[in-house]
Design a protein around this motif. Structure first.
Motif, short mmCIF file in Angstrom:
data_model
loop_
_atom_site.label_atom_id
_atom_site.label_comp_id
_atom_site.label_asym_id
_atom_site.label_seq_id
_atom_site.Cartn_x
_atom_site.Cartn_y
_atom_site.Cartn_z
N ILE A 127 0.69 -1.02 0.15
CA ILE A 127 -0.66 0.39 -0.21
C ILE A 127 0.71 1.21 -0.30
CG2 ILE A 127 -1.67 1.11 1.58
CD1 ILE A 127 -3.05 -1.45 2.45
N HIS A 128 1.72 1.33 0.47
CA HIS A 128 3.13 2.32 0.73
C HIS A 128 3.99 2.50 -0.21
CE1 HIS A 128 3.67 2.59 5.22
NE2 HIS A 128 2.14 2.40 5.16
N GLN A 129 4.15 1.30 -1.06
CA GLN A 129 4.51 1.56 -2.21
C GLN A 129 3.89 1.90 -3.71
OE1 GLN A 129 6.30 -1.94 -2.87
NE2 GLN A 129 7.72 -2.47 -1.34
N ASP A 130 2.94 1.77 -3.32
CA ASP A 130 1.93 2.35 -4.29
C ASP A 130 1.60 3.77 -4.00
OD1 ASP A 130 0.05 1.43 -6.50
OD2 ASP A 130 -2.00 2.43 -4.67
N GLY A 131 1.17 3.74 -2.86
CA GLY A 131 1.13 5.03 -3.29
C GLY A 131 2.76 5.79 -2.77
N VAL A 132 3.69 6.28 -2.48
CA VAL A 132 4.47 6.96 -3.41
C VAL A 132 4.91 6.92 -5.03
CG1 VAL A 132 7.45 6.91 -2.55
CG2 VAL A 132 5.32 6.36 -1.00
N LEU A 133 4.87 5.88 -5.29
CA LEU A 133 4.85 5.59 -6.33
C LEU A 133 3.62 6.88 -7.08
CD1 LEU A 133 5.52 1.71 -7.30
CD2 LEU A 133 7.32 4.17 -7.90
N LYS A 134 2.40 6.87 -6.45
CA LYS A 134 1.30 7.99 -7.34
C LYS A 134 1.61 9.47 -6.68
CE LYS A 134 -2.36 4.51 -7.34
NZ LYS A 134 -2.75 3.85 -6.75
N GLU A 135 2.33 9.55 -6.05
CA GLU A 135 2.44 10.43 -5.15
C GLU A 135 3.39 10.90 -3.82
OE1 GLU A 135 2.42 14.52 -6.30
OE2 GLU A 135 2.86 14.44 -3.47
N ARG A 136 4.68 11.65 -4.62
CA ARG A 136 5.91 10.65 -2.59
C ARG A 136 5.03 11.03 -2.13
NH1 ARG A 136 9.04 13.39 -0.32
NH2 ARG A 136 8.93 15.29 -1.03
N THR A 137 4.28 11.79 -1.25
CA THR A 137 4.24 13.02 -0.03
C THR A 137 3.16 12.00 0.63
OG1 THR A 137 2.79 14.89 -1.31
CG2 THR A 137 4.67 14.99 -0.58
N THR A 138 2.86 10.85 0.09
CA THR A 138 1.38 9.97 0.26
C THR A 138 2.06 9.20 1.64
OG1 THR A 138 2.16 8.22 -1.19
CG2 THR A 138 0.07 9.60 -1.73
N TYR A 139 2.91 9.05 1.73
CA TYR A 139 4.01 8.42 2.70
C TYR A 139 5.19 9.38 2.96
CZ TYR A 139 0.04 5.02 2.49
OH TYR A 139 -1.43 4.62 2.97
N GLU A 140 5.89 10.01 2.80
CA GLU A 140 6.63 9.82 2.92
C GLU A 140 7.52 11.60 3.04
OE1 GLU A 140 10.15 10.46 -0.11
OE2 GLU A 140 10.60 8.05 0.05
N ILE A 141 7.59 12.23 4.32
CA ILE A 141 7.16 13.57 5.31
C ILE A 141 8.73 14.46 4.12
CG2 ILE A 141 5.60 13.14 7.05
CD1 ILE A 141 8.95 13.51 8.83
N MET A 142 9.96 13.38 3.70
CA MET A 142 11.02 14.08 4.06
C MET A 142 11.34 13.73 2.96
SD MET A 142 13.73 14.18 6.87
CE MET A 142 12.55 12.54 7.67
N ASP A 143 11.84 14.53 2.16
CA ASP A 143 12.52 14.41 0.43
C ASP A 143 14.17 13.52 0.90
OD1 ASP A 143 13.78 13.51 -2.51
OD2 ASP A 143 12.99 15.73 -2.66
N PRO A 144 14.62 11.99 0.35
CA PRO A 144 15.16 11.87 0.41
C PRO A 144 16.38 12.02 0.02
CG PRO A 144 14.12 9.95 -0.35
CD PRO A 144 13.13 11.13 -0.37
N THR A 145 16.46 13.55 -0.64
CA THR A 145 17.48 13.54 -1.59
C THR A 145 17.97 14.78 -0.55
OG1 THR A 145 16.07 14.97 -3.35
CG2 THR A 145 17.04 13.39 -3.76
N THR A 146 17.21 15.10 0.01
CA THR A 146 17.41 16.92 0.83
C THR A 146 18.39 16.15 2.20
OG1 THR A 146 15.28 16.19 2.31
CG2 THR A 146 15.38 17.97 0.65
#
Ligand code: KIV
Ligand code: ZN
Length: 534
Positions: free
Chosen positions: A309-328
């Motif tokens: 479910i999380h993978q699916d969400g992140v693939l659609k829109e990163r912010t669904t399950y990520e509060i920070m962008d790993p590149t930052t």
């Protein structure tokens, strides 16, 4: 909702990052950094843009003094701070070690809790007040920038701590740091304590209030955050949260907490968060303190999504399950890829992009190592390069080194290893042993070659990158010659990485013992200073 650095922070909301990786962090068992390694970490802390580097505790040993002095001379940008008890000798040593810095600071401390005053200092409150007054006055006569800490403050009577802090402020301390030395307080209690100090200490609002929290109850970051909300504008922290016992407030966690939730509280730091991941890897490699996979911000899995479910969400829109962008925070930001046809120039450019200036003989050595690895691995990435160069930098000609090893092993025979160790005189010493498995046999053969007794305390293997041909990184912690020491090794072959790591850990233990002997100390007296420290 982002970890990106936003518009500049108003001075009143700017939090100073006081990094104590090289002082409180270095007090963790098994960490034995030499001067060169400390300078390398301090330079990286400079790239990270911390405000203050607490470089060490100069009175504790000539080695510590030398490292603080080398950092004061080499690292530009941050304030360079040396720790001192309230004794004159400590303050003089701290000053002599940091005086060549563009921005020196003396940090002096004395306990204000009755437990410490009675049992450790074996004195009384009046004497503590006198010592604090004399120490801050002396430090101020030498250095403009002075910080004072009432140690074990959170278990001390707040009224008495306030009296001592008032003396320090009156004598000219510009920073008052309130340590939760034993990691005992809670966010609510710490908030009340700091608010009360603001009420009781005249002039406290005109100096910088600082927080220094230990993680014994897992609250170091939460308590530090509470302290900042109560008005503190300096936070003392360490990379990967290393430090005495359970460690200090983790630098990367507090920095990203402030940045990610800046909209909530308005506070932020000047830290270049894209350097966080690299700083964390460097400190982990140099200290031998492996980062747990689920460690917030810099752990291998901190941004990994396992559930469908999380993978699916992140693939659609990163912010669904990520509060920070790993590149930052500097993860997955580097696309350097070299292969076996890449030349010396390409390697040098790639290393420069990674912040390593490698020239001459060191470049030749790194290139040789790179070619060996590129022959075995299809692609050599930024993470691989960083691991190889760090590994090469650990290789010292004046200490023990692995020349070669051979091992015979199988499920139907007892494993047997032969190892040749380059000893400091330049000769090779060969050792042989059998063991429970090939790694155990190699370790036994190394002990035989070096003629040293040691006891393995921990052994960790991890992969530098993903994939079947990943480089293996081994961390060994052992006890030898009365001290704990760690070492790491990197190779495509785990047995080779293990042998390198073991030889380095043993060298660090033996070197440390030799240094202590030269300094006239016995192994049992390793915990300097002779009177209790922090
Ligand atoms: O934990 C502590 O009290 C310290 C002081 C020296 C600040 O490390
Ligand atoms: Zn501490």
């Amino acid at each position: 909702m982002s970890g990106e650095q936003t518009a500049s922070v108003p001075p009143t909301d700017r939090v100073q990052i006081f990094d104590t990786t090289l002082r409180d962090g270095e007090q963790s068992p098994g960490i034995s950094l030499n001067t060169e390694e400390k300078v390398e970490i301090a330079e990286q802390l400079g790239r990270l843009s911390v405000d203050v580097i607490e470089a060490g505790f100069p009175i504790t040993s000539p080695g510590d003094f030398e490292a603080v002095q080398a950092i004061a001379r080499a690292v530009e940008g941050p304030v360079i701070c040396g720790l001192a008890r309230t004794h004159k000798a400590d303050i003089d040593a701290a000053w002599n070690a940091i005086r060549d810095s563009e921005r020196p600071r003396i940090h002096t401390f004395i306990s204000t809790s009755d437990i410490h005053i009675e049992h450790q200092l074996q004195t009384d409150r009046e004497d503590v007040k006198g010592q604090a007054r004399a120490a801050v006055a002396l430090a101020r006569s030498l250095c403009e920038d002075v910080e004072f800490s009432p140690m074990d403050a959170t278990r001390a009577d707040v009224e008495f701590t306030a009296e001592v802090c008032a003396i320090a402020v009156a004598e000219g301390a510009g920073v008052i740091n309130i340590p939760d030395t034993v990691g005992y307080t809670t966010p609510e209690e710490y908030t009340r304590y700091l608010r009360r100090l603001y009420e009781l200490v005249p002039g406290l609002e005109d100096v910088t209030l600082s927080v220094h929290c230990h993680d014994d109850l897992g609250l170091a970051v939460a308590n530090s955050y509470a302290g900042l909300l109560a008005g503190a504008r300096q936070v003392e922290c360490a990379v990967n949260g290393i430090g005495e016992r359970a460690g200090n407030c983790s630098l990367e966690e507090i920095v990203m907490l402030l940045r990610t939730r800046r909209g909530e509280h308005g506070l932020d730091t000047e830290v270049d968060a894209r350097e966080l991941a690299r700083t964390s890897r460097m400190v982990s490699r140099r200290t031998g303190y492996v980062i747990q996979p689920n460690k917030a911000i810099v752990g291998r899995n901190a941004f990994a999504h396992e559930s469908g479910i999380h993978q699916d969400g992140v693939l659609k829109e990163r912010t669904t399950y990520e509060i920070m962008d790993p590149t930052t925070v500097g993860l997955e930001s580097n696309s350097i890829v070299l292969g076996k046809h890449s030349g010396r120039h390409a390697l040098r450019d790639a290393l420069e992009q990674l912040g390593f200036k490698v020239e001459g003989g060191a470049l030749n050595q790194a290139f040789k190592r790179f070619k060996e690895i590129a022959d075995k691995k299809k692609q050599v990435t930024a993470l691989d390069l960083e691991a190889i160069v760090s590994d090469e930098m650990r290789e010292r000609t004046d200490s023990y080194g692995l020349a070669w090893f051979e091992v015979e092993a199988g499920s139907r025979r007892e494993p047997n290893a032969r190892v040749a160790i380059r000893i400091p005189s330049g000769e090779e010493s060969v050792g042989q042993a059998s063991g429970d498995g090939p790694v155990d046999a190699i370790f036994g053969a190394i002990r035989d070659a070096v003629e040293a007794d040691s006891e393995l305390r921990s052994y960790t293997v991890s992969a530098v990158t993903e994939g079947e041909d990943a480089l293996g990184e081994v961390t060994v912690m052992l006890h030898a010659h009365g001290r704990l020491a760690s070492g790491q090794g990197v190779a495509t072959d785990i047995l080779e990485a293990s042998a390198r790591a073991y030889v380095r850990a043993l060298s660090n233990a033996l070197d440390g013992a030799a240094v202590r002997e030269a300094e006239g100390l016995t192994a049992d007296a390793a915990q300097l200073p002779t009177t209790p420290g922090p």
